[in-house]
Design a protein around this motif. Structure first.
Motif, PDB file in Angstrom:
ATOM      1  N   GLN A   1       0.858  -1.071   0.020  1.00 62.62           N
ATOM      2  CA  GLN A   1       0.150  -0.033   0.068  1.00 62.62           C
ATOM      3  C   GLN A   1       0.776   1.389   0.080  1.00 62.62           C
ATOM      4  OE1 GLN A   1      -3.631   0.321   2.622  1.00 62.62           O
ATOM      5  NE2 GLN A   1      -3.553  -1.867   2.850  1.00 62.62           N
ATOM      6  N   ALA A   2       2.104   1.237   0.721  1.00 64.99           N
ATOM      7  CA  ALA A   2       2.739   2.441   0.558  1.00 64.99           C
ATOM      8  C   ALA A   2       3.538   2.580  -0.422  1.00 64.99           C
ATOM      9  CB  ALA A   2       3.971   2.165   1.915  1.00 64.99           C
ATOM     10  N   GLU A   3       3.832   1.604  -1.386  1.00 63.58           N
ATOM     11  CA  GLU A   3       4.294   1.722  -2.615  1.00 63.58           C
ATOM     12  C   GLU A   3       3.270   2.207  -3.645  1.00 63.58           C
ATOM     13  OE1 GLU A   3       7.502  -1.693  -4.229  1.00 63.58           O
ATOM     14  OE2 GLU A   3       5.514  -2.479  -3.606  1.00 63.58           O
ATOM     15  N   ALA A   4       1.973   1.621  -3.630  1.00 64.61           N
ATOM     16  CA  ALA A   4       1.093   2.171  -4.429  1.00 64.61           C
ATOM     17  C   ALA A   4       0.544   3.592  -4.049  1.00 64.61           C
ATOM     18  CB  ALA A   4      -0.311   1.291  -4.297  1.00 64.61           C
ATOM     19  N   LYS A   5       0.588   4.155  -2.888  1.00 67.22           N
ATOM     20  CA  LYS A   5       0.404   5.486  -2.609  1.00 67.22           C
ATOM     21  C   LYS A   5       1.339   6.470  -2.572  1.00 67.22           C
ATOM     22  CE  LYS A   5      -3.817   4.408   0.137  1.00 67.22           C
ATOM     23  NZ  LYS A   5      -4.354   4.691   1.489  1.00 67.22           N
ATOM     24  N   GLY A   6       2.644   6.159  -3.126  1.00 69.05           N
ATOM     25  CA  GLY A   6       3.696   6.959  -3.205  1.00 69.05           C
ATOM     26  C   GLY A   6       4.493   7.368  -2.171  1.00 69.05           C
ATOM     27  N   THR A   7       4.446   6.726  -1.032  1.00 64.89           N
ATOM     28  CA  THR A   7       4.949   7.296   0.194  1.00 64.89           C
ATOM     29  C   THR A   7       6.491   6.519   0.533  1.00 64.89           C
ATOM     30  OG1 THR A   7       4.152   5.321   1.630  1.00 64.89           O
ATOM     31  CG2 THR A   7       2.764   7.261   1.292  1.00 64.89           C
ATOM     32  N   ILE A   8       6.810   5.454  -0.374  1.00 70.28           N
ATOM     33  CA  ILE A   8       8.280   5.209  -0.389  1.00 70.28           C
ATOM     34  C   ILE A   8       9.190   6.198  -0.881  1.00 70.28           C
ATOM     35  CG2 ILE A   8       9.792   3.523  -1.279  1.00 70.28           C
ATOM     36  CD1 ILE A   8       7.483   2.430   0.178  1.00 70.28           C
ATOM     37  N   VAL A   9      10.222   6.205   0.189  1.00 71.10           N
ATOM     38  CA  VAL A   9      11.030   7.797   0.143  1.00 71.10           C
ATOM     39  C   VAL A   9      12.458   6.994  -0.639  1.00 71.10           C
ATOM     40  CG1 VAL A   9      10.289   8.991   1.929  1.00 71.10           C
ATOM     41  CG2 VAL A   9      11.910   7.220   2.279  1.00 71.10           C
ATOM     42  N   LYS A  10      13.235   8.109  -1.245  1.00 74.51           N
ATOM     43  CA  LYS A  10      14.323   7.518  -1.937  1.00 74.51           C
ATOM     44  C   LYS A  10      15.554   7.216  -0.996  1.00 74.51           C
ATOM     45  CE  LYS A  10      17.384   9.529  -5.595  1.00 74.51           C
ATOM     46  NZ  LYS A  10      17.665  10.706  -6.472  1.00 74.51           N
ATOM     47  N   VAL A  11      15.554   7.852  -0.099  1.00 76.98           N
ATOM     48  CA  VAL A  11      16.670   7.587   0.994  1.00 76.98           C
ATOM     49  C   VAL A  11      16.129   7.462   2.295  1.00 76.98           C
ATOM     50  CG1 VAL A  11      18.992   7.880   1.983  1.00 76.98           C
ATOM     51  CG2 VAL A  11      18.470   8.683  -0.673  1.00 76.98           C
ATOM     52  N   PRO A  12      15.519   6.230   2.791  1.00 71.67           N
ATOM     53  CA  PRO A  12      14.962   6.061   4.200  1.00 71.67           C
ATOM     54  C   PRO A  12      15.711   6.747   5.232  1.00 71.67           C
ATOM     55  CG  PRO A  12      14.620   4.232   2.739  1.00 71.67           C
ATOM     56  CD  PRO A  12      15.595   4.955   1.880  1.00 71.67           C
ATOM     57  N   LEU A  13      17.089   6.369   5.106  1.00 68.47           N
ATOM     58  CA  LEU A  13      17.804   6.993   6.069  1.00 68.47           C
ATOM     59  C   LEU A  13      17.605   8.524   6.528  1.00 68.47           C
ATOM     60  CD1 LEU A  13      19.866   6.507   8.389  1.00 68.47           C
ATOM     61  CD2 LEU A  13      21.736   6.824   6.479  1.00 68.47           C
ATOM     62  N   PHE A  14      17.821   9.431   5.435  1.00 64.08           N
ATOM     63  CA  PHE A  14      17.683  10.620   5.284  1.00 64.08           C
ATOM     64  C   PHE A  14      16.185  11.131   6.022  1.00 64.08           C
ATOM     65  CE2 PHE A  14      20.784  11.259   1.785  1.00 64.08           C
ATOM     66  CZ  PHE A  14      21.684  10.972   2.540  1.00 64.08           C
ATOM     67  N   ASP A  15      15.241  10.471   5.555  1.00 63.00           N
ATOM     68  CA  ASP A  15      13.946  10.633   6.081  1.00 63.00           C
ATOM     69  C   ASP A  15      13.777  10.468   7.565  1.00 63.00           C
ATOM     70  OD1 ASP A  15      11.050  11.616   4.961  1.00 63.00           O
ATOM     71  OD2 ASP A  15      10.612   9.919   6.162  1.00 63.00           O
ATOM     72  N   THR A  16      14.437   9.191   8.204  1.00 63.04           N
ATOM     73  CA  THR A  16      14.363   8.792   9.385  1.00 63.04           C
ATOM     74  C   THR A  16      15.008  10.017  10.286  1.00 63.04           C
ATOM     75  OG1 THR A  16      14.443   6.369   8.659  1.00 63.04           O
ATOM     76  CG2 THR A  16      14.957   6.992  10.912  1.00 63.04           C
ATOM     77  N   LEU A  17      16.164  10.504   9.931  1.00 63.60           N
ATOM     78  CA  LEU A  17      16.903  11.243  10.728  1.00 63.60           C
ATOM     79  C   LEU A  17      16.341  12.511  10.697  1.00 63.60           C
ATOM     80  CD1 LEU A  17      20.690   9.957   9.809  1.00 63.60           C
ATOM     81  CD2 LEU A  17      19.174   9.377  11.907  1.00 63.60           C
ATOM     82  N   ARG A  18      15.879  12.906   9.646  1.00 63.73           N
ATOM     83  CA  ARG A  18      15.186  14.269   9.534  1.00 63.73           C
ATOM     84  C   ARG A  18      13.855  14.404  10.384  1.00 63.73           C
ATOM     85  NH1 ARG A  18      14.196  15.896   3.446  1.00 63.73           N
ATOM     86  NH2 ARG A  18      16.570  15.854   3.757  1.00 63.73           N
ATOM     87  N   HIS A  19      13.007  13.365  10.108  1.00 63.24           N
ATOM     88  CA  HIS A  19      11.618  13.646  10.990  1.00 63.24           C
ATOM     89  C   HIS A  19      11.294  12.641  12.096  1.00 63.24           C
ATOM     90  CE1 HIS A  19      10.731  15.940   7.423  1.00 63.24           C
ATOM     91  NE2 HIS A  19      10.985  15.013   6.591  1.00 63.24           N
ATOM     92  N   HIS A  20      12.252  11.511  12.291  1.00 65.55           N
ATOM     93  CA  HIS A  20      11.990  10.578  13.385  1.00 65.55           C
ATOM     94  C   HIS A  20      13.117  10.453  14.345  1.00 65.55           C
ATOM     95  CE1 HIS A  20       8.219   9.627  11.037  1.00 65.55           C
ATOM     96  NE2 HIS A  20       9.014   9.799   9.897  1.00 65.55           N
TER      97      HIS A  20
END
Length: 477
Positions: A245-264
């Motif tokens: 579902q995450a793939e279909a809705k376009g929520t997969i991010v290019k670099v998960p590490l960056f998103d994790t450190l930036r927002h979580h």
């Protein structure tokens, strides 16, 4: 504009179809989820414990001979701990794969990497054969083990929790956690069988020349059989519906590490320290206690002087309680909440830590003192089950789907550096500094538990979050 509309319509249609499909029949049956999450972690933890046991019994003599038993043991523990440093690197690598490509393929890659490294340890020449190269090759393979384990746990936890009913997520989260006690029992049970099959001329409880020459290699080589079984089970697993579902809705991010450190980042820090007491407790109960328990009572620093086979049997009894209370912690965490349960258990761990000398400091060889040591192991492993079990749900629940693999893996494995990697080394140094007493080791566990307690106080309850609905922020175009 039309492409955006088409994508939105496609995602809506997929979500509706997926919801209908999920309501009718889950992609993975409970049996498949249990098998895939449990078998893989059992193999991974088996490989890890085989090394941990050899780090006490074999490697100080065969790979780090120094003439000083404590120095050799510390060197062996140092290489053991090096794997923990590699684990966050593995967490980033496999977390990226898991959040970008899916859980299934990533778990297969983790298992193969760990299995190959463990098998090769069983083929290594020793220090007497190739000198320092033996220690270097052992270090490289140990780092590879840590790299693989860095991605294994989180993937297994996600397979369990993302396929779980909403009200049983903590229960399902205990399935991968069971890999720890089961792997421990298989690994140490195999070492015991080999040791008894190759008895020492003076006593079957002592290590024979054959055991030190080639017998210790068998558990490492046997890993290949377990890996094949694990790969077969995981090959039958379907990809998580939540990830699709995450793939279909376009929520997969290019670099998960960056998103994790930036927002979580807050969740990463809190998750890291939430695991700290668990890691320190576990490696004190397994690796350090085996070293302390089998060290001669008349040799400085004084140990308990229990034979290897007797002490491992005592540990295995304790680990049975570990497995039992890991399972029992799941329904309890689903009922009262992960945070509340862990707050209580962490408080009890602090009390237990300060009681170490009562259980361990008497070196008299009596049945009463033997009972105290067994009680120490049973209580410690029971608390381990209660604190380790809920982590399979808690850490994944702290992150949305699109960075769940990366976030939970980093928190779990960074904690391994400050907890697991250092625990046997710090405990051995404190035990030696205290002249054979364990009171300083207990204080060390208590301090780690206080840090965990603070983290849990600052963490929100995750029991009722929208776990499968929180797919993460949609990527910008």
């Amino acid at each position: 504009m039309s492409s955006v509309a088409e994508e939105a319509a496609g995602a809506t249609a997929y979500s509706a179809a997926a919801a209908k499909k999920t309501q009718s029949k889950p992609l993975n049956s409970p049996a498949e989820v249990i098998a895939a999450s449990l078998v893989g972690t059992t193999v991974e933890f088996y490989d890890f414990y085989v090394y941990a046991t050899a780090a006490v019994l074999v490697f100080p003599k065969l790979f780090f001979p120094s003439g000083n038993p404590v120095a050799s043991q510390l060197a062996s523990f140092g290489v053991f701990g090096a794997a923990m440093i590699a684990r966050p690197v593995g967490a980033i690598f496999y977390g990226h794969m898991g959040d970008k490509r899916g859980r299934k393929a990533t778990l297969v890659a983790c298992l193969m990497t760990m299995g190959i490294a463990t098998f090769l340890v069983g083929l290594l020449p020793t220090f007497d054969q190739i000198g320092l190269w033996a220690a270097l090759l052992l270090l490289i393979l140990r780092l590879t083990q840590g790299f693989a384990l860095g991605g294994e746990w989180s993937g297994a936890a996600l397979v369990a929790t993302e396929n779980a009913p909403e009200d049983k997520r903590a229960l399902y989260g205990t399935f991968p956690q069971l890999g720890a006690p089961i792997g421990f029992i298989i690994a140490n049970g195999l070492f015991l069988i080999i040791n008894f099959s190759l008895p020492h001329p003076d006593s079957p409880t002592m290590q024979s020349e054959a055991f030190l020459s080639w017998g210790w290699r068998i558990p490492f080589l046997f890993s290949s059989v377990m890996v094949i079984i694990g790969l077969y089970v995981r090959s039958k697993l379907a990809e998580s519906e939540t990830f699709k579902q995450a793939e279909a809705k376009g929520t997969i991010v290019k670099v998960p590490l960056f998103d994790t450190l930036r927002h979580h980042m807050k969740a990463v820090v809190l998750g890291t320290f939430a695991m700290l007491a668990t890691y320190v407790l576990f490696y004190l109960m397994t690796t350090f206690s085996l070293s302390y328990g089998t060290h001669p009572a008349d040799q400085s620093p004084a140990g308990l002087g229990i034979t290897y086979t007797d002490f491992v049997l005592m540990q295995i009894i304790g680990v049975v309680f570990f497995g039992l209370f890991t399972i029992l912690s799941g329904p309890l965490a689903d009922s009262v909440g992960r945070r509340k349960l862990l707050l209580w258990i962490t408080g009890i761990i602090i009390v237990f830590a300060l009681m170490f000398p009562i259980f361990l400091d008497s070196k008299a060889n009596t049945s009463f003192n033997g009972a105290l040591v067994e009680a120490f192991l049973i209580i410690g492993f029971t608390l381990m089950g209660f604190t380790f079990g809920p982590m399979g749900a808690l850490l994944p629940e702290m992150f949305p789907t699109n960075v769940r693999y990366t976030g939970s893996a980093i928190a779990y494995n960074v904690s391994s550096i400050i907890g697991a990697a250092l625990a046997p080394i710090i405990a051995t140094a404190l035990w030696s500094a205290a002249g054979g007493s364990t009171w300083m080791v207990g204080v060390y566990l208590a301090i780690a538990s206080v840090l965990t307690l603070i983290s849990l106080i600052l963490t929100k309850e995750t029991k009722d979050i929208d776990f499968n609905g929180d797919l993460g922020a949609k990527k910008t175009k």
